[in-house]
Enzyme design. Structure first.
Site, PDB file in Angstrom:
ATOM      1  N   GLU A  61       0.815  -1.201   0.000  1.00  0.00           N
ATOM      2  CA  GLU A  61       0.000   0.000   0.000  1.00  0.00           C
ATOM      3  C   GLU A  61       0.857   1.263   0.000  1.00  0.00           C
ATOM      4  OE1 GLU A  61      -3.161   2.053   3.168  1.00  0.00           O
ATOM      5  OE2 GLU A  61      -1.912   0.315   3.714  1.00  0.00           O
ATOM      6  N   ASP A 107      14.396  -0.270  15.150  1.00  0.00           N
ATOM      7  CA  ASP A 107      14.983   0.970  14.619  1.00  0.00           C
ATOM      8  C   ASP A 107      13.912   2.045  14.509  1.00  0.00           C
ATOM      9  OD1 ASP A 107      17.028   2.591  13.614  1.00  0.00           O
ATOM     10  OD2 ASP A 107      16.553   2.093  11.540  1.00  0.00           O
ATOM     11  N   ASN A 112      11.164   6.679  10.593  1.00  0.00           N
ATOM     12  CA  ASN A 112      10.547   5.425  10.160  1.00  0.00           C
ATOM     13  C   ASN A 112       9.053   5.391  10.446  1.00  0.00           C
ATOM     14  OD1 ASN A 112      12.917   4.303   9.186  1.00  0.00           O
ATOM     15  ND2 ASN A 112      13.506   3.510  11.192  1.00  0.00           N
ATOM     16  N   ASP A 124       9.522   0.488   7.358  1.00  0.00           N
ATOM     17  CA  ASP A 124      10.919   0.024   7.424  1.00  0.00           C
ATOM     18  C   ASP A 124      11.108  -1.046   8.494  1.00  0.00           C
ATOM     19  OD1 ASP A 124      11.543   1.701   5.405  1.00  0.00           O
ATOM     20  OD2 ASP A 124      12.494   3.235   6.639  1.00  0.00           O
TER      21      ASP A 124
END
Length: 225
Positions: A61, A107, A112, A124
């Site tokens: 998406e 992370d 992100n 990510d």
């Protein structure tokens, strides 16, 4: 850490960092992201919905803004204090859902996370780790949450006084963490000093048990000979 490679040739190549091994490493990271996306989407975490993965190509998406253009990163938006508190709560809810699904982002930061009209969307995920199979899982979870606390705390300073990371991990370790668990942001740190003498006694007892076990094994092997 915590990821398994069943093919021994592939595992050796990856550890030696040969050209073949590097290619396999890249494939492993991509596969890890695909697996995480499907797993988290099913768990109700706001991540890009995956549509398919064929021949190394992942179709998912597009996260867009109100005008249909690519949604901005969290780092690119200016928030009011109220928005910051709402978005922080939404991200924490997704972090809890991730952990309940057995994963930690590893992370997570303002770089992100995308922001669409409904709020934050986590992206990510190739480095996502198995919460129960990684020795650094607790530290990585706390780092993810601390990154979010610091970022949102720029707009809503009261968030800087929260300690959700340790609270969430303590609930997880105790088996009391669920997607709808109500969090307080408070955690009572244990400042009691360790009983060193008791600890040494436990270690010595374990060593003695291991020596007895080894002696029994040796005696059994000698009897078989």
């Amino acid at each position: 850490e915590g990821r398994k490679v069943r093919n021994s040739r592939r595992a050796r190549a990856m550890s030696k960092k040969t050209r073949y091994g590097q290619k396999e490493q890249e494939d492993a990271w991509l596969n890890a992201e695909v697996d995480a996306l499907y797993r988290l989407a099913q768990a109700g975490v706001r991540v890009p919905e995956p549509f398919g993965f064929v021949d190394g190509v992942l179709l998912m998406e597009m996260i867009s803004d109100e005008d249909g253009k690519a949604a901005p990163r969290l780092d690119d938006v200016i928030l009011t204090p109220e928005q910051a508190k709402v978005y922080h709560s939404q991200v924490l809810s997704d972090v809890v859902r991730m952990l309940c699904a057995g994963l930690i982002h590893g992370d997570l930061s303002e770089f992100n996370v995308l922001v669409d009209p409904k709020g934050p969307v986590i992206i990510d995920l190739p480095q996502a780790v198995n919460a129960s199979g990684n020795n650094n899982a607790e530290r990585m979870l706390e780092r993810d949450i601390d990154n979010m606390r610091r970022y949102f705390g720029h707009f809503a300073p009261e968030l800087l006084n929260t300690d959700y990371g340790k609270e969430i991990w303590a609930l997880y370790e105790a088996g009391d963490l669920y997607p709808d668990t109500k969090l307080t942001g408070c955690f009572e740190h244990n400042i009691k000093s360790a009983d060193v003498d008791e600890l040494i006694e436990i270690i010595e007892s374990a060593k003695e048990e291991e020596r007895d076990r080894q002696e029994r094994l040796q005696a059994a092997e000698a009897g078989n000979d």
